[in-house]
Design a protein around this motif. Structure first.
Motif, PDB file in Angstrom:
ATOM      1  N   SER A 126     -22.070 -72.200 -35.516  1.00 58.51           N
ATOM      2  CA  SER A 126     -21.345 -71.479 -34.468  1.00 58.51           C
ATOM      3  C   SER A 126     -22.137 -69.892 -34.239  1.00 58.51           C
ATOM      4  O   SER A 126     -22.591 -69.335 -35.315  1.00 58.51           O
ATOM      5  N   VAL A 169     -20.965 -77.239 -31.675  1.00 56.12           N
ATOM      6  CA  VAL A 169     -21.450 -76.037 -31.363  1.00 56.12           C
ATOM      7  C   VAL A 169     -20.208 -74.934 -30.811  1.00 56.12           C
ATOM      8  O   VAL A 169     -19.519 -75.534 -30.160  1.00 56.12           O
ATOM      9  N   THR A 204     -19.724 -71.586 -29.162  1.00 60.06           N
ATOM     10  CA  THR A 204     -20.726 -70.936 -28.918  1.00 60.06           C
ATOM     11  C   THR A 204     -19.739 -69.949 -27.398  1.00 60.06           C
ATOM     12  O   THR A 204     -19.620 -70.791 -26.271  1.00 60.06           O
ATOM     13  N   LEU A 244     -21.733 -71.366 -23.454  1.00 63.55           N
ATOM     14  CA  LEU A 244     -21.588 -73.066 -23.334  1.00 63.55           C
ATOM     15  C   LEU A 244     -22.622 -73.561 -22.587  1.00 63.55           C
ATOM     16  O   LEU A 244     -23.518 -74.423 -21.782  1.00 63.55           O
ATOM     17  N   ALA A 270     -25.465 -73.757 -23.976  1.00 67.81           N
ATOM     18  CA  ALA A 270     -25.774 -74.660 -24.907  1.00 67.81           C
ATOM     19  C   ALA A 270     -25.779 -75.767 -24.612  1.00 67.81           C
ATOM     20  O   ALA A 270     -26.248 -76.730 -25.096  1.00 67.81           O
ATOM     21  N   GLN A 271     -25.339 -76.578 -23.609  1.00 69.41           N
ATOM     22  CA  GLN A 271     -24.973 -77.690 -23.382  1.00 69.41           C
ATOM     23  C   GLN A 271     -26.651 -78.347 -22.504  1.00 69.41           C
ATOM     24  O   GLN A 271     -27.426 -79.182 -22.499  1.00 69.41           O
ATOM     25  N   LEU A 280     -28.489 -78.884 -25.295  1.00 71.24           N
ATOM     26  CA  LEU A 280     -28.007 -80.627 -25.975  1.00 71.24           C
ATOM     27  C   LEU A 280     -28.191 -81.680 -25.330  1.00 71.24           C
ATOM     28  O   LEU A 280     -27.975 -83.056 -25.705  1.00 71.24           O
ATOM     29  N   GLN A 289     -20.483 -82.414 -29.293  1.00 69.95           N
ATOM     30  CA  GLN A 289     -19.527 -81.519 -27.929  1.00 69.95           C
ATOM     31  C   GLN A 289     -19.838 -80.169 -28.519  1.00 69.95           C
ATOM     32  O   GLN A 289     -19.951 -79.538 -29.839  1.00 69.95           O
ATOM     33  N   ALA A 290     -19.372 -79.082 -27.542  1.00 70.63           N
ATOM     34  CA  ALA A 290     -19.512 -77.794 -27.452  1.00 70.63           C
ATOM     35  C   ALA A 290     -18.179 -76.929 -27.112  1.00 70.63           C
ATOM     36  O   ALA A 290     -18.099 -77.348 -26.292  1.00 70.63           O
ATOM     37  N   HIS A 291     -17.940 -75.852 -27.509  1.00 71.11           N
ATOM     38  CA  HIS A 291     -16.602 -75.341 -27.239  1.00 71.11           C
ATOM     39  C   HIS A 291     -16.562 -74.231 -26.991  1.00 71.11           C
ATOM     40  O   HIS A 291     -17.588 -73.014 -28.160  1.00 71.11           O
TER      41      HIS A 291
END
Length: 418
Positions: A252, A282, A284, A287, A290-291, A294, A303-305
């Motif tokens: 986070s 994740v 953040t 996004l 991060a994607q 990842l 997963q990222a949110h």
């Protein structure tokens, strides 16, 4: 050449007598980072709300935005910020702080805004070295107590980010570092009192503040926003599609380089190789970045949110382990990460290291530290409600009410609490 603002007004120790204190201090909480940073919600706005509810002080938040884009995004958050703080939040434009001239202009802008209201405030609570440096000469001129809220080693953050740069860019970095050191010295000189997030940070700047009153207030979490609830955990895991036998690791925060997101992803990849039931969650605002980071992980393992402050607790309840893996940098040596407190109040086990001494000390004492053997995490057997309770007793925001009450006390009543 003397740093602007260092000698053009009387020293803080020779300021004119402060204004008579009201029964309850009136605090101007000063920011030079706009309202866009998510950490401001928990570390500033929710704290202001709590301190007003506990009758510690009355507040106004003044946020200066130094970029057009930041001004626009901050303006869109203004209503929500006031609702969260339950206090007036005012937004102003400032000059981007990238030169000594810009600093001088921002001092004048702040003085111009404050002049008509100079008798309304007993204290200026300046968050970060730069805010304190800007507010310092103005507070001295108007006889207002200045609190330097030191959040970390700002010089180390820039120096480590651009380490090894050469040529003209390297020269610009050195000039910037000299400027930042000046702001830190000015913050220590002008302030009446100071707040530090860790003992390490206080010790680093002890000579700058001398015998002025100081308090250590780590980046804590709000108990009404972060807690463990087994029903919430079950509902959140169902919503996110996690099976009962899957171990969910959560990251986070932002993807700032010193936070070591790349190392975290690498650690998870190794853990997933050893246990394919591992999952990475994740949280953040970044996004897209991060994607991208990842993308090489196995499909379905992450997963990222992006989520608002009020939604984070549900995600953390769904997880089992919090990631706080940071590189061994000076920035991290003095840090008290907000995410660590949030992990703890939701009862998570934590993967961290000696790179963040404060987190390592607390996790070891509470017993939620994840050990690593041959690159494989060994999760402790936790009584999660008990971990959450012990963290609430250590890093719940309400535990530091008296620290704030002391730091806002009339000067004659204040005592040094190192």
């Amino acid at each position: 050449m003397a740093f602007p603002g260092a000698n053009w007004l009387p020293s803080a120790t020779h300021r004119r007598p402060a204004l008579a204190m009201a029964a309850k201090p009136k605090v101007l909480f000063l920011l030079f980072e706009g309202l866009a940073a998510t950490v401001l919600e928990s570390q500033v706005l929710a704290t202001v709300r709590m301190l007003q509810a506990k009758s510690v002080a009355q507040f106004e938040v003044w946020a200066f935005a130094c970029l057009d884009a930041l001004m626009q995004s901050s303006r869109s958050r203004l209503g929500a910020a006031e609702q969260l703080a339950q206090a007036p939040v005012l937004l102003y434009r400032a000059v981007r702080p990238l030169s000594r001239l810009a600093y001088a202009i921002n001092v004048l802008l702040f003085a111009w805004r404050l002049f008509p209201r100079r008798r309304d405030f007993t204290h200026i609570h300046a968050r970060t070295d730069y805010s304190a440096a800007v507010a310092g000469p103005v507070a001295s001129l108007f006889g207002i107590e200045l609190i330097w809220d030191c959040r970390g080693d700002s010089v180390a953050e820039v120096e480590e980010r651009f380490a090894g740069r050469r040529g003209w860019f390297g020269l610009l970095v050195q000039l910037r570092l000299h400027e930042l050191r000046g702001y830190t010295r000015m913050a220590g000189r002008w302030c009446s009192r100071a707040l530090f997030v860790t003992e390490e940070l206080r010790d680093q700047y002890r000579e700058l503040v001398g015998d002025k009153p100081v308090e250590i207030v780590p980046c804590a979490a709000h108990e009404e926003l972060f807690f463990f609830d087994p029903d919430l955990r079950a509902a959140s895991r169902r919503r996110l599609g996690y099976a009962a036998d899957e171990t969910v690791y959560v990251y986070s925060g932002s993807l700032t380089e010193y936070q070591g997101f790349g190392d975290t992803v690498g650690f998870f990849a190794a853990a997933h190789d050893k246990d394919p039931r591992s999952r990475l969650l994740v949280l953040t605002p970044a996004l897209a970045a991060a994607q991208h980071e990842l993308a090489h992980l196995p499909q379905g393992s992450f997963q990222a949110h992006a989520c608002a402050l009020g939604e984070v607790n549900a995600y953390l309840n769904a997880a089992d382990v919090g990631f706080l893996l940071r590189p061994p940098l000076r920035t991290n040596r003095v840090a008290s990460p907000t995410k660590f407190a949030e992990y703890g109040l939701t009862g998570l086990a934590v993967v961290t290291s000696e790179a963040v001494p404060y987190a390592m000390r607390v996790a070891t004492a509470v017993g939620n530290l994840v050990t690593v053997e041959n690159g494989c995490p060994r999760l402790p057997s936790l009584d999660r409600p008990a971990v959450a309770r012990r963290f609430a007793e250590r890093l719940g925001r309400s535990n530091f009410t008296e620290n704030y009450r002391r730091i806002y006390a009339p000067h004659s009543d204040n005592r040094r609490h190192p």
